[in-house]
Design a protein around this motif. Structure first.
Motif, PDB file in Angstrom:
ATOM      1  N   UNK A  48      -9.598   6.867   2.134  1.00 59.79           N
ATOM      2  CA  UNK A  48      -9.719   6.095   0.894  1.00 59.79           C
ATOM      3  C   UNK A  48      -9.254   6.916  -0.298  1.00 59.79           C
ATOM      4  N   UNK A  49      -9.603   8.207  -0.315  1.00 59.32           N
ATOM      5  CA  UNK A  49      -9.173   9.072  -1.430  1.00 59.32           C
ATOM      6  C   UNK A  49      -7.656   9.241  -1.440  1.00 59.32           C
ATOM      7  N   UNK A  50      -7.028   9.200  -0.263  1.00 58.06           N
ATOM      8  CA  UNK A  50      -5.563   9.259  -0.199  1.00 58.06           C
ATOM      9  C   UNK A  50      -4.960   8.077  -0.952  1.00 58.06           C
ATOM     10  N   UNK A  51      -5.507   6.875  -0.707  1.00 52.48           N
ATOM     11  CA  UNK A  51      -5.038   5.690  -1.421  1.00 52.48           C
ATOM     12  C   UNK A  51      -5.350   5.800  -2.925  1.00 52.48           C
ATOM     13  N   UNK A  52      -6.528   6.300  -3.245  1.00 51.60           N
ATOM     14  CA  UNK A  52      -6.908   6.433  -4.658  1.00 51.60           C
ATOM     15  C   UNK A  52      -5.978   7.403  -5.384  1.00 51.60           C
TER      16      UNK A  52
ATOM     17  N   UNK B 260       2.993  -3.082  -9.213  1.00 52.09           N
ATOM     18  CA  UNK B 260       1.801  -3.124 -10.056  1.00 52.09           C
ATOM     19  C   UNK B 260       0.523  -3.002  -9.223  1.00 52.09           C
ATOM     20  N   UNK B 261       0.597  -3.450  -7.970  1.00 55.59           N
ATOM     21  CA  UNK B 261      -0.592  -3.454  -7.112  1.00 55.59           C
ATOM     22  C   UNK B 261      -1.050  -2.040  -6.777  1.00 55.59           C
ATOM     23  N   UNK B 262      -0.127  -1.073  -6.832  1.00 55.10           N
ATOM     24  CA  UNK B 262      -0.481   0.306  -6.467  1.00 55.10           C
ATOM     25  C   UNK B 262      -1.646   0.820  -7.299  1.00 55.10           C
ATOM     26  N   UNK B 263      -1.718   0.469  -8.556  1.00 54.85           N
ATOM     27  CA  UNK B 263      -2.742   0.992  -9.446  1.00 54.85           C
ATOM     28  C   UNK B 263      -4.155   0.549  -9.064  1.00 54.85           C
ATOM     29  N   UNK B 264      -4.257  -0.543  -8.318  1.00 52.19           N
ATOM     30  CA  UNK B 264      -5.586  -1.031  -7.935  1.00 52.19           C
ATOM     31  C   UNK B 264      -5.772  -1.042  -6.415  1.00 52.19           C
ATOM     32  N   UNK B 265      -4.838  -0.443  -5.677  1.00 51.93           N
ATOM     33  CA  UNK B 265      -4.849  -0.586  -4.223  1.00 51.93           C
ATOM     34  C   UNK B 265      -6.134  -0.062  -3.580  1.00 51.93           C
TER      35      UNK B 265
ATOM     36  N   UNK C  66       0.838  -1.198   0.000  1.00 49.89           N
ATOM     37  CA  UNK C  66       0.000   0.000   0.000  1.00 49.89           C
ATOM     38  C   UNK C  66       0.873   1.248   0.000  1.00 49.89           C
ATOM     39  N   UNK C  67       0.432   2.242  -0.747  1.00 47.01           N
ATOM     40  CA  UNK C  67       1.173   3.501  -0.891  1.00 47.01           C
ATOM     41  C   UNK C  67       0.265   4.667  -0.518  1.00 47.01           C
ATOM     42  N   UNK C  68       0.801   5.598   0.255  1.00 44.33           N
ATOM     43  CA  UNK C  68       0.044   6.806   0.580  1.00 44.33           C
ATOM     44  C   UNK C  68       0.578   8.008  -0.194  1.00 44.33           C
ATOM     45  N   UNK C  69       1.704   7.814  -0.904  1.00 44.30           N
ATOM     46  CA  UNK C  69       2.260   8.839  -1.789  1.00 44.30           C
ATOM     47  C   UNK C  69       2.834   8.137  -3.010  1.00 44.30           C
ATOM     48  N   UNK C  70       3.000   8.880  -4.068  1.00 46.49           N
ATOM     49  CA  UNK C  70       3.612   8.305  -5.260  1.00 46.49           C
ATOM     50  C   UNK C  70       5.056   7.914  -4.968  1.00 46.49           C
ATOM     51  N   UNK C  71       5.482   6.694  -5.284  1.00 48.09           N
ATOM     52  CA  UNK C  71       6.851   6.246  -4.991  1.00 48.09           C
ATOM     53  C   UNK C  71       7.798   6.559  -6.148  1.00 48.09           C
ATOM     54  N   UNK C  72       9.088   6.313  -5.943  1.00 52.45           N
ATOM     55  CA  UNK C  72      10.011   6.359  -7.067  1.00 52.45           C
ATOM     56  C   UNK C  72       9.885   5.051  -7.848  1.00 52.45           C
ATOM     57  N   UNK C  73      10.530   4.985  -8.993  1.00 53.39           N
ATOM     58  CA  UNK C  73      10.348   3.845  -9.883  1.00 53.39           C
ATOM     59  C   UNK C  73      10.825   2.536  -9.256  1.00 53.39           C
ATOM     60  N   UNK C  74      11.899   2.593  -8.478  1.00 55.15           N
ATOM     61  CA  UNK C  74      12.456   1.384  -7.877  1.00 55.15           C
ATOM     62  C   UNK C  74      11.522   0.798  -6.809  1.00 55.15           C
ATOM     63  N   UNK C  75      10.728   1.651  -6.166  1.00 51.63           N
ATOM     64  CA  UNK C  75       9.863   1.204  -5.075  1.00 51.63           C
ATOM     65  C   UNK C  75       8.436   0.914  -5.525  1.00 51.63           C
ATOM     66  N   UNK C  76       8.165   1.081  -6.794  1.00 49.76           N
ATOM     67  CA  UNK C  76       6.787   0.949  -7.283  1.00 49.76           C
ATOM     68  C   UNK C  76       6.373  -0.516  -7.381  1.00 49.76           C
TER      69      UNK C  76
ATOM     70  N   UNK D 287      -1.449   8.490  -9.244  1.00 51.77           N
ATOM     71  CA  UNK D 287      -0.315   9.391  -9.468  1.00 51.77           C
ATOM     72  C   UNK D 287       0.792   8.719 -10.283  1.00 51.77           C
ATOM     73  N   UNK D 288       1.502   9.527 -11.048  1.00 51.63           N
ATOM     74  CA  UNK D 288       2.681   9.032 -11.760  1.00 51.63           C
ATOM     75  C   UNK D 288       3.814   8.820 -10.748  1.00 51.63           C
ATOM     76  N   UNK D 289       4.765   7.978 -11.098  1.00 52.85           N
ATOM     77  CA  UNK D 289       5.905   7.779 -10.210  1.00 52.85           C
ATOM     78  C   UNK D 289       6.644   9.101 -10.025  1.00 52.85           C
ATOM     79  N   UNK D 290       7.234   9.252  -8.862  1.00 51.09           N
ATOM     80  CA  UNK D 290       7.965  10.470  -8.526  1.00 51.09           C
ATOM     81  C   UNK D 290       9.449  10.129  -8.392  1.00 51.09           C
ATOM     82  N   UNK D 291      10.267  10.508  -9.356  1.00 54.98           N
ATOM     83  CA  UNK D 291      11.700  10.166  -9.309  1.00 54.98           C
ATOM     84  C   UNK D 291      12.401  10.659  -8.045  1.00 54.98           C
ATOM     85  N   UNK D 292      11.853  11.712  -7.421  1.00 53.06           N
ATOM     86  CA  UNK D 292      12.489  12.290  -6.244  1.00 53.06           C
ATOM     87  C   UNK D 292      11.893  11.761  -4.935  1.00 53.06           C
TER      88      UNK D 292
END
Length: 350
Positions: A320-324, A149-154, A137-147, A329-334
């Motif tokens: 719930x909207x935080x998770x949505x 596939x489950x995030x998109x449907x979490x 589960x993600x509460x913010x957009x992660x970087x690419x290494x931490x992403x 969100x797109x990945x955040x390189x930073x």
């Protein structure tokens, strides 16, 4: 001490005023536990637990379903009670610390190491484990290494990971205790905690059918995760250490306004999340009367946003909207890693 003092941030007026308030509350007896209240809440928990065990062992499926729900609610309440007692600093609370391992199946050693860091460094990315729930589960957009596939449907699949909360905590408790006992000098309570956890499982498996054992833990995990995630995750998060503890708590924490007696009971004091974070060792029964005091404190000290409080259903929707939003969100390189930061390690001059 002089070197540490030189590196410390100046104490703000808000912190000074908070220390004065805390000293006055201590003087006025706010840490004195209401034993009558404690007996009542323990009686309610025991009654729900007993009714759940009775129903779970009846033949009709309807009775078993009712038993499963009652046992899940009782398990969640046991968690809130143990939470209050392990935080507590009075003799009554100290005598009931065993509720964690015996009734909840979880280690106070494991819990305190994890939970006290959450209290001290709330919503600090890389340190606070309560917001480090990736790669599930993600509460913010992660970087690419931490992403993942489950995030998109979490946001659609939340019940599945939420329901595993107590299974994970029980497993982590045993793992940490075994690791503790392998040390040359393990903490004194480690053996007793492991014994109580073994006794917990022996009792649970002897009084409930196997399917109810797993089912009630999963449902209780879902209930508890819904409540515990709602009061912090939609609030501010910190990429750097915030030296003003009081400011940190007001900005990272939101109270829930419960709208009915069942909801009030079900939340188990966690609806007063700000009061709990500012005064974690205070008995939870004091929080309802403390809330207006903290609202006035926020107003007098001009704290941005004041005491944040939201209807419990709106707060759950906000979470719930935080998770949505994190899912979309797109990945955040930073984006910073959610684990492994140790900001307090600083070179001290010789």
């Amino acid at each position: 001490p002089e070197a540490l003092d030189a590196q410390a941030a100046p104490v703000t007026s808000v912190q000074k005023n908070f220390r004065s308030l805390r000293a006055q509350l201590e003087k006025d007896g706010w840490w004195n536990r209401d034993i009558g209240h404690e007996i009542r809440v323990l009686t309610v928990w025991a009654t729900v637990m007993g009714a759940g065990v009775y129903c779970a062992n009846q033949a009709p499926a309807l009775y078993q379903g009712v038993g499963l729900v009652l046992l899940a609610l009782a398990n969640t309440q046991a968690g809130w009670l143990a939470h209050d007692y392990i935080h507590g600093i009075d003799k009554f609370a100290d005598n009931l610390r065993f509720m964690g391992p015996l009734v909840g199946g979880m280690s106070p050693i494991w819990w305190s190491d994890k939970h006290n860091k959450h209290h001290a460094l709330t919503n600090e990315i890389g340190v606070d484990e309560d917001i480090a729930t990736d790669p599930v589960l993600y509460v913010r957009a992660p970087n690419e290494q931490s992403d993942s596939w489950f995030r998109k449907i979490q946001h659609f699949a939340l019940p599945a990971p939420f329901s595993t909360l107590f299974l994970i905590w029980r497993f982590d408790s045993i793992k940490v205790l075994i690791s503790e006992l392998r040390k040359k000098k393990p903490r004194k309570s480690a053996k007793a905690e492991l014994f109580f956890i073994a006794l917990h499982w022996a009792i649970v498996c002897s009084i409930m059918p196997a399917k109810i054992v797993i089912g009630h833990i999963l449902l209780s995990g879902l209930i508890t995760a819904i409540i515990t995630t709602a009061t912090h995750q939609s609030e501010e998060m910190f990429e750097d250490f915030n030296p003003d503890f009081v400011d940190n708590q007001f900005r990272s924490t939101r109270d829930a306004q419960t709208t009915n007696p069942f909801s009030t009971w079900c939340w188990g004091g966690m609806q007063y999340q700000l009061e709990h974070h500012l005064f974690p060792s205070m008995p939870r029964s004091k929080y309802p009367k403390l809330q207006p005091i903290m609202a006035k404190f926020a107003e007098e000290n001009k704290i941005p946003g004041g005491l944040r409080i939201t209807n419990e259903f709106k707060l759950l929707a906000l979470n719930w909207r935080t998770y949505r939003d994190a899912a979309k969100a797109d990945v955040n390189p930073k984006a910073m890693p959610t684990r492994g930061r140790n900001h307090h390690v600083t070179a001290i001059p010789a």
